[in-house]
Design an enzyme around this catalytic site. Structure first.
Site, PDB file in Angstrom:
ATOM      1  N   LYS A 549      16.996  -3.380  -4.256  1.00  0.00           N
ATOM      2  CA  LYS A 549      16.309  -2.983  -3.091  1.00  0.00           C
ATOM      3  C   LYS A 549      14.924  -3.863  -3.108  1.00  0.00           C
ATOM      4  O   LYS A 549      14.606  -4.180  -2.081  1.00  0.00           O
ATOM      5  CB  LYS A 549      15.856  -1.664  -3.307  1.00  0.00           C
ATOM      6  CG  LYS A 549      17.127  -0.586  -3.485  1.00  0.00           C
ATOM      7  CD  LYS A 549      16.454   0.995  -3.575  1.00  0.00           C
ATOM      8  CE  LYS A 549      16.260   1.005  -5.106  1.00  0.00           C
ATOM      9  NZ  LYS A 549      16.829   1.047  -6.095  1.00  0.00           N
ATOM     10  N   THR A 550      14.300  -4.010  -4.272  1.00  0.00           N
ATOM     11  CA  THR A 550      13.265  -4.903  -4.275  1.00  0.00           C
ATOM     12  C   THR A 550      13.357  -6.245  -3.691  1.00  0.00           C
ATOM     13  O   THR A 550      12.347  -6.691  -3.007  1.00  0.00           O
ATOM     14  CB  THR A 550      12.669  -4.854  -5.768  1.00  0.00           C
ATOM     15  OG1 THR A 550      12.525  -3.528  -6.248  1.00  0.00           O
ATOM     16  CG2 THR A 550      11.058  -5.615  -5.567  1.00  0.00           C
ATOM     17  N   ASP A 603       6.551  -0.832  -3.767  1.00  0.00           N
ATOM     18  CA  ASP A 603       7.583  -0.946  -4.713  1.00  0.00           C
ATOM     19  C   ASP A 603       7.871   0.284  -5.595  1.00  0.00           C
ATOM     20  O   ASP A 603       6.867   0.458  -6.064  1.00  0.00           O
ATOM     21  CB  ASP A 603       7.797  -2.216  -5.445  1.00  0.00           C
ATOM     22  CG  ASP A 603       8.954  -2.730  -6.056  1.00  0.00           C
ATOM     23  OD1 ASP A 603      10.120  -2.201  -5.602  1.00  0.00           O
ATOM     24  OD2 ASP A 603       8.939  -3.297  -7.234  1.00  0.00           O
ATOM     25  N   ASP A 604       9.138   0.705  -5.804  1.00  0.00           N
ATOM     26  CA  ASP A 604       9.578   1.790  -6.701  1.00  0.00           C
ATOM     27  C   ASP A 604       8.610   2.765  -6.560  1.00  0.00           C
ATOM     28  O   ASP A 604       7.441   3.120  -7.603  1.00  0.00           O
ATOM     29  CB  ASP A 604       9.138   0.870  -8.211  1.00  0.00           C
ATOM     30  CG  ASP A 604      10.210   1.545  -9.294  1.00  0.00           C
ATOM     31  OD1 ASP A 604      10.866   2.451  -8.881  1.00  0.00           O
ATOM     32  OD2 ASP A 604      10.123   0.814 -10.400  1.00  0.00           O
ATOM     33  N   LYS A 631       1.030   6.971   7.139  1.00  0.00           N
ATOM     34  CA  LYS A 631       0.995   7.505   8.590  1.00  0.00           C
ATOM     35  C   LYS A 631      -0.165   6.646   9.261  1.00  0.00           C
ATOM     36  O   LYS A 631      -0.134   6.767  10.489  1.00  0.00           O
ATOM     37  CB  LYS A 631       1.005   8.951   8.580  1.00  0.00           C
ATOM     38  CG  LYS A 631       2.275   9.524   8.193  1.00  0.00           C
ATOM     39  CD  LYS A 631       1.877  11.062   8.263  1.00  0.00           C
ATOM     40  CE  LYS A 631       3.320  11.483   7.620  1.00  0.00           C
ATOM     41  NZ  LYS A 631       3.094  13.209   7.680  1.00  0.00           N
ATOM     42  N   LYS A 708      22.110  -6.244  -9.508  1.00  0.00           N
ATOM     43  CA  LYS A 708      21.329  -6.734 -10.661  1.00  0.00           C
ATOM     44  C   LYS A 708      21.913  -6.586 -12.038  1.00  0.00           C
ATOM     45  O   LYS A 708      21.696  -7.059 -12.973  1.00  0.00           O
ATOM     46  CB  LYS A 708      20.054  -5.753 -10.551  1.00  0.00           C
ATOM     47  CG  LYS A 708      18.691  -6.417 -11.262  1.00  0.00           C
ATOM     48  CD  LYS A 708      17.640  -5.565 -10.680  1.00  0.00           C
ATOM     49  CE  LYS A 708      16.386  -5.641 -11.559  1.00  0.00           C
ATOM     50  NZ  LYS A 708      15.209  -5.012 -11.391  1.00  0.00           N
TER      51      LYS A 708
END
Length: 744
Positions: A549-550, A603-604, A631, A708
Site C-alpha cells: 500500500k505504501t 502512512d500507516d 476534512k 512485500k
C-alpha cells in the site's frame, strides 16, 4: 493729481493698520484711490489709500509692515502720484499668499479653514492693489497673521468679456483684487500653522511617491499582484490631494502585515516600500531588540519609535510627513496576550503599548507601521483589526512567471558582463524550480556560480586560481542543473529521498488489481489538478499487511508531479507525546497549504493513532486532529490530495474515520497461482526452469501472500544452493498460506 511730494508718517490707529491702505487726509485724496509711492528713482510701490481726519494734509501714513516692505522711514519725503489699473490686464485671477502667525508666541495647533479665510480676505481687501513681495497683516478668528504675496496670475481677459475661458495663465507683478479672484494660502516653511480646506497651496499636494522611483528596478520578482494590492489599500489615499481625502472623510491605513513562508520577500518588500516613498528614512526594528530585562524599558522602546512622529504631528498637524516603522519578526513581541504562563507579562504590556500608539485615544495620522512574520497565528488578534494592521498580505511562493523575474534579477549582473553561458534558459530553470522561494532561487544562482568557479581552481598542495582559464569563466546550464539536483532543495518541495525509499524495488504489476489501483490513483490526481469544485481529494488505500500500500501511495504521489509531496509517517514521530504528534501532523498540512498543488501521504494510520488490539486503546487526541485535517478545505486557489494507508479498515470504521475520506481503494494480496507466476516473472529472480517447476506446483491453487512478503521469501530462498532453492521457496510459501487454506 499730478506728482507731488508728501511726508511719510506712522499709521494713526491699529484698526487702520489692518486695512492694508495708506492713510491720507480727506483734503489730499479720496478713499479707494490708488497711488504710486516713489522712494528712490528706481523704486516705486503701489498702494490703495483711505482718508482719515486724524492725518495732517501733506502727509501719508503707513503701517509697520508697509514701511518694512517699501523701506520707508517716518518723516521721509516721497513722491506720490495717481495710479490707474488696466482692468483688462491687471485684475487678479489667482493669488498665492504665504501665511504665518504674526507673533511666534501666539501659535496654536487648531486648524484654520483656508476657504473661509480666502472669503474673508476678498471681502476685507476688495478693490485693493497688491504687489508680489508685499507684506501685510490680516486678522482672522481674532488672531493676527503676517502675509506675504508670493505669486499673482492675471484674470483671463476672455472671462471679463463674458466669453469662455481661453485657459492662458499670465503672471503679473501688480494686480487689483476683485470679488471673483481666487486666493490660495500657503504656509511658510517654518510655520506651525495648520490649514484645512481647498484654498491651500498646490504644493501641499506633492506626491508621496518618490519622483525618481522606477518599479522595474525594485529587485522584487514575482510580487507584482501583492505590490499592487498593498499600493491600492495603503498608498492610494496618500497620493490623492489631501482636500479630497478630507471631504471623503477617509482615514489613511496605518498598518500593513506581511506574512508567508520564510525567504519569499517580506523583508525585501518592506525595504522597497521605504525607498519608494517620499518619507523619512524608515525605522527598522527586529522584534526581539525591543525586549529589555528592566521593567518598563521594553514599553519605553516602543514609545521612542513613535516619538518623532508625535512631535511632528503636534507641530505641523495635517502637513506632517509620513513616518514609516518596520517591525521584522513581529511575532517575537506581539504574541497573544495571556498565553505565556508564568512569565512576567512583559509581552502583554508591550502589545498594549503598541496598540495604544498605533490607534489609541491620541491617534497619529502620519505613521505607517509595516509588520512581518511567518507565524501570523501567534499574533494577538487585537492588532489585526481595521485601524491597526488593517492590510494583511500573504507573500507566498512565487509562480512560474515570478520565478522567471527572480532568476532574471539574480543573473542580470552576469548577463551584463557576459559571464552567463548562452545555453542557460531562465524559463527552463523556472519550470524546474517548482515551490522554490525567492531566497532559494538566489541560493541556486549562488551555488551554480560556485560550481563554475570551482572548475578554475587548482587544488594541489596549495589552492590556486588558474588565471588564464578564469578569464573565460562562464556559468553554464550544467552548473545550474548540478546545483538543482545536489545543492539547493526547496523547503516546501518534494523530498525525493522520502518516497524513493518506499519504491526501492519498483512497482510489480502482477495483475489487474495493481493496475486498477494505479489507474484510480491517476484519476484522483487529475481530479485534484483540474476540478475547481473539489480542491480537497482524499483517498484511503486499505488492504492486508505487506500488500504494498505504501509503495503504491508513494508511486501515485511521485507520478502526480505535484510541486509539494510530503509523507507523514509514524517512523518520524517515535517517542513523541500526543500533543507533539498532533503538532507535527498539523505542520505537514500547514506546509502543504502554502503550495498551489500538494500531495500528503498519511502512512500507516493505525500506527499514527497508537492503536493496539489488546485493551483496546488508541490516541483520541491524534484521531480528532486527523479527522479535522482530513476534512479541512485548503485556502482559496490551493489544491490538496491526501492519500492514507491502513491495514485495519475495520478499526478505522469503528473510529468513524472512513467517512473522512472521499473514497477507498482496496489493495489485494496475490491470491492465485497465475498471479504468483506473473510476479515471479516480473521479478526475474529464478531461472526459467525454476519458474516452470514453481508454476506446476501452484497452478490452479489458491495462494494468499502480499507482494512485500513474497519479495522477502524469494530473497530468503535465493540464499540456498541452486538445487534447493525451489523446494525452499515452496515450503516457505506453504507455511505462509497454511492458516489461510493454501493448496485448497
Amino acid at each position: 493729481m499730478a506728482t507731488r511730494t508728501m511726508q511719510a508718517a506712522r499709521c494713526p490707529t491699529d484698526e487702520l493698520s489692518l486695512t492694508n491702505c495708506a492713510v491720507v487726509s480727506e483734503k489730499d485724496l479720496q478713499s479707494g484711490q490708488h497711488v504710486t509711492v516713489r522712494t528712490t528713482p528706481a523704486h516705486k510701490f503701489v498702494f490703495t489709500v483711505k482718508s482719515h481726519h486724524s492725518v495732517l494734509p501733506g502727509t501719508i501714513a503707513f503701517s509697520l509692515p508697509q514701511r518694512k516692505w517699501a523701506g520707508l522711514s517716518i518723516g521721509q519725503e516721497i513722491e506720490v502720484a495717481n495710479y490707474n489699473f488696466d482692468k483688462s490686464k491687471q485684475c487678479i485671477g489667482a493669488m498665492t499668499i504665504e501665511i504665518d502667525f504674526l507673533q511666534k508666541k501666539s501659535t496654536d495647533s487648531s486648524p484654520y479653514d483656508s476657504d473661509k479665510m480666502a472669503a474673508e480676505f476678498i471681502q476685507h481687501f476688495n478693490n485693493q492693489g497688491f504687489t508680489v513681495g508685499q507684506q501685510l497683516v490680516f486678522s482672522f478668528c481674532d488672531k493676527l497673521f503676517g502675509l506675504v504675496i508670493k505669486n499673482i496670475e492675471a484674470m483671463d481677459s476672455s472671462i471679463l468679456k463674458g466669453e469662455p475661458a481661453s485657459g492662458k495663465k499670465q503672471k503679473i507683478e501688480i494686480g487689483l483684487l476683485v470679488g471673483n479672484s481666487q486666493v490660495i494660502f500657503e504656509k511658510s516653511e517654518s510655520s506651525s500653522i495648520s490649514l484645512v480646506g481647498k484654498a491651500k497651496t498646490k504644493e501641499a499636494r506633492q506626491t508621496i511617491i518618490n519622483p525618481d522611483w522606477n518599479f522595474e528596478k525594485m529587485g522584487i520578482g514575482g510580487l507584482d499582484k501583492e505590490f499592487s494590492g498593498i499600493f491600492r489599500r495603503a498608498f492610494a489615499s496618500r497620493v490623492f490631494p489631501p482636500d479630497i481625502v478630507e471631504q471623503m472623510g477617509c482615514k489613511h491605513v496605518k498598518g500593513i502585515l506581511l506574512f508567508g513562508p520564510p525567504g519569499c520577500g517580506k523583508t525585501l518588500m518592506a525595504r522597497q516600500i521605504g525607498k519608494m516613498l517620499n518619507a523619512r528614512e524608515p525605522k527598522i526594528v527586529n522584534g526581539p531588540e525591543i525586549l529589555n530585562k528592566y521593567v518598563g524599558e521594553s514599553e519605553a522602546n516602543i514609545r521612542k519609535l513613535f516619538a518623532d512622529a508625535e512631535e511632528e504631528q503636534k507641530r505641523l498637524g495635517a502637513n506632517s510627513g509620513l513616518h514609516i516603522i518596520i517591525f521584522d519578526e513581529l511575532d517575537a513581541i506581539c504574541k497573544q496576550r495571556g498565553t505565556s504562563s508564568g512569565s512576567t507579562g512583559v509581552h502583554d504590556t508591550v502589545v498594549n503599548q503598541l496598540l495604544s500608539k498605533i490607534d489609541g485615544v491620541e491617534q497619529l495620522n502620519n505613521i505607517l507601521v509595516i509588520g512581518m512574520t511567518n507565524r501570523p497565528d501567534l499574533i494577538d488578534e487585537a492588532l489585526m483589526r481595521p485601524g491597526r494592521f488593517e492590510v494583511k498580505m500573504e507573500i507566498g511562493l512565487p509562480d512560474e512567471k515570478g520565478r522567471v523575474q527572480i532568476l532574471n534579477i539574480h543573473t542580470a549582473k552576469m548577463r551584463e558582463f557576459n559571464l552567463l553561458s548562452g545555453d542557460v534558459d531562465v524559463k527552463e530553470l523556472a519550470a524546474d524550480t517548482k515551490n522554490y522561494s525567492g531566497a532559494e532561487l538566489e541560493g541556486l544562482v549562488r551555488a551554480a556560480q560556485s560550481t563554475a568557479m570551482n572548475r578554475h581552481i587548482k587544488a594541489t598542495s596549495t589552492v590556486e586560481v588558474d588565471m588564464e582559464r578564469a578569464e573565460k569563466l562562464q556559468v553554464t546550464r550544467t552548473d545550474f542543473m548540478a546545483s538543482l539536483n545536489n545543492d539547493i532543495k526547496p523547503a516546501f518541495g518534494t523530498n525525493q529521498e522520502d518516497y524513493s525509499s518506499y519504491i526501492m524495488n519498483g512497482i510489480i504489476k502482477w495483475g489487474d488489481p495493481v493496475t486498477r489501483v494505479l489507474e484510480d490513483g491517476e484519476l484522483l490526481v487529475q481530479q485534484t489538478k483540474n476540478s475547481d469544485r473539489t480542491p480537497l481529494v482524499s483517498v484511503l488505500l486499505e488492504g492486508p499487511p505487506h500488500s504494498g500500500k505504501t509503495a503504491l501511495a508513494a508511486k501515485i504521489s511521485e507520478d502526480s508531479q505535484f510541486p509539494f509531496i510530503k509523507i507523514c509517517s509514524p517512523d518520524k514521530m517515535i517517542g513523541y507525546s500526543e500533543i507533539s504528534k498532533c503538532q507535527a501532523i498539523k505542520k505537514v498540512f500547514d506546509d502543504a497549504y502554502k503550495s498551489q498543488l500538494s500531495c500528503v501521504v498519511v502512512d500507516d494510520i493505525e500506527r499514527l493513532l497508537d492503536y493496539v488490539p489488546i485493551g483496546p486503546r488508541f490516541s483520541n487526541l491524534v484521531l480528532q486532529a486527523l479527522l479535522v485535517l482530513l476534512k479541512k478545505t485548503p485556502p482559496h486557489g490551493r489544491k490538496l490530495l491526501i492519500i492514507g494507508t491502513t491495514s485495519r479498515k475495520d478499526v478505522l470504521q469503528e473510529m468513524e474515520m472512513l467517512d473522512a475520506f472521499s473514497t477507498t481503494i482496496h489493495v489485494q494480496n496475490i491470491s492465485s497461482g497465475d498471479h504468483l507466476v506473473e510476479a515471479l516473472e516480473l521479478l526475474g529472480s529464478f531461472t526459467d526452469a525454476e519458474r516452470t517447476t514453481i508454476a506446476q506446483h501452484v497452478k490452479g491453487k489458491r495462494v494468499w501472500i502480499g507482494i512485500k512478503k513474497l519479495l522477502m521469501l524469494i530473497e530468503m530462498s535465493l540464499q540456498m544452493d541452486q538445487a534447493y532453492r525451489v523446494s525452499k521457496f515452496l515450503s516457505l510459501l506453504k507455511d505462509e498460506g497454511a492458516d489461510r487454506g493454501f493448496y485448497e
